[in-house]
Design a protein around this motif. Structure first.
Motif, PDB file in Angstrom:
ATOM      1  N   UNK A 131       8.117  -1.377  -0.393  1.00  0.00           N
ATOM      2  CA  UNK A 131       8.233  -0.097  -1.112  1.00  0.00           C
ATOM      3  C   UNK A 131       7.921  -0.253  -2.607  1.00  0.00           C
ATOM      4  N   UNK A 132       7.999  -1.472  -3.117  1.00  0.00           N
ATOM      5  CA  UNK A 132       7.763  -1.669  -4.562  1.00  0.00           C
ATOM      6  C   UNK A 132       6.387  -1.145  -4.987  1.00  0.00           C
ATOM      7  N   UNK A 133       5.398  -1.285  -4.094  1.00  0.00           N
ATOM      8  CA  UNK A 133       4.038  -0.835  -4.443  1.00  0.00           C
ATOM      9  C   UNK A 133       3.966   0.679  -4.553  1.00  0.00           C
ATOM     10  N   UNK A 134       4.719   1.356  -3.683  1.00  0.00           N
ATOM     11  CA  UNK A 134       4.709   2.823  -3.684  1.00  0.00           C
ATOM     12  C   UNK A 134       5.231   3.349  -5.021  1.00  0.00           C
ATOM     13  N   UNK A 135       6.224   2.631  -5.554  1.00  0.00           N
ATOM     14  CA  UNK A 135       6.803   3.016  -6.837  1.00  0.00           C
ATOM     15  C   UNK A 135       5.823   2.665  -7.961  1.00  0.00           C
ATOM     16  N   UNK A 161      11.650  -4.953  -0.396  1.00  0.00           N
ATOM     17  CA  UNK A 161      10.762  -6.102  -0.588  1.00  0.00           C
ATOM     18  C   UNK A 161       9.453  -5.646  -1.231  1.00  0.00           C
ATOM     19  N   UNK A 162       8.745  -6.603  -1.792  1.00  0.00           N
ATOM     20  CA  UNK A 162       7.425  -6.354  -2.372  1.00  0.00           C
ATOM     21  C   UNK A 162       7.290  -7.006  -3.736  1.00  0.00           C
ATOM     22  N   UNK A 163       6.039  -7.273  -4.092  1.00  0.00           N
ATOM     23  CA  UNK A 163       5.783  -7.907  -5.403  1.00  0.00           C
ATOM     24  C   UNK A 163       6.103  -6.950  -6.534  1.00  0.00           C
ATOM     25  N   UNK A 164       6.295  -7.512  -7.703  1.00  0.00           N
ATOM     26  CA  UNK A 164       6.427  -6.761  -8.954  1.00  0.00           C
ATOM     27  C   UNK A 164       7.406  -5.589  -8.850  1.00  0.00           C
TER      28      UNK A 164
END
Ligand code: ATP
Ligand code: MG
Length: 198
Positions: A131-135, A161-164
């Motif tokens: 979900x981090x990418x969606x944000x 989970x997710x990068x950055x």
């Protein structure tokens, strides 16, 4: 040798006292927010590990997979047999065709399902994979994610989970792990492997 053994016992005793004190001080009972981020391999694996752990205890768990697309997914194949609901982003976001409009629409469809999960008193663990990418891409509003997480049932845990990961998500979380990339087989030309990478 005896001296060495004595010193070792002394050190272990001190360590035990420190840990015992910490255990005694940990009194709060609540669901947790966990963020697993970083560039190394193992973020989703860890998220699904928590889901498996929870299910092994008879707890109830739901999973939302952003990005993943239509690939076969080992964890999903297994966990669906244990009545874990999966919401998967089938269309939209891929690394190849980044179309903001369709990607946002696809993200929003799955996000609405996530909001229901985050209000569901019967769910013990909600895994929001990638979900981090969606944000980061503004496909889902950060403020909405924060609000939904903050207002979830008290005993529900959420794994992101997710990068950055956005720093606001890091601040919001109780536990944050950053997985560092030391090396990855892909960089030496090895193909991704069923059962290891997906
Ligand atoms: P996994 O799903 O294996 O736990 P991950 O969730 O930490 O990995 P993602 O960024 O979601 O990592 O990427 C998933 C895919 O990319 C997996 O096939 C994984 O092996 C691969 N991968 C993860 N980290 C790296 C890396 N540092 N270099 C190259 N490929 C990677
Ligand atoms: Mg992942």
């Amino acid at each position: 040798m005896t001296d060495k053994n004595d010193r070792h016992s002394e050190r272990q005793q001190k360590l035990k006292e420190t840990v015992d004190t910490k255990i005694a001080q940990a009194q709060t009972v609540k669901g947790l927010v966990l963020v697993i981020t970083g560039n190394g391999k193992g973020k989703s694996t860890a998220g699904f590990g928590i889901a498996a752990r929870a299910i092994g205890h008879g707890l109830k768990c739901s999973v939302a997979q952003f990005i993943k697309g239509t690939w076969d997914c080992g964890e999903r194949n297994l966990l669906e047999q244990h009545n874990v609901e999966f919401q998967v982003m089938k269309t939209g976001f891929t690394w190849e065709t980044q179309n903001k409009e369709t990607d946002t629409a696809a993200a929003q469809v799955i996000w609405q399902k996530c909001k229901s999960m985050l209000q569901d008193e019967t769910l013990d663990v909600v895994l929001l994979d990638e979900i981090t990418y969606m944000v980061s891409y503004n496909y889902i509003e950060l403020a909405e994610v924060v609000e939904a997480i903050e207002n979830r049932p008290k005993m529900q845990s959420v794994v992101i989970t997710g990068r950055a990961a956005h720093r606001t998500l890091i601040e919001l979380a109780d536990t944050v792990s950053e997985i560092k990339n030391v090396k990855h087989a892909f960089d030496s030309g090895v193909k991704i492997l069923k059962g290891i990478d997906w």
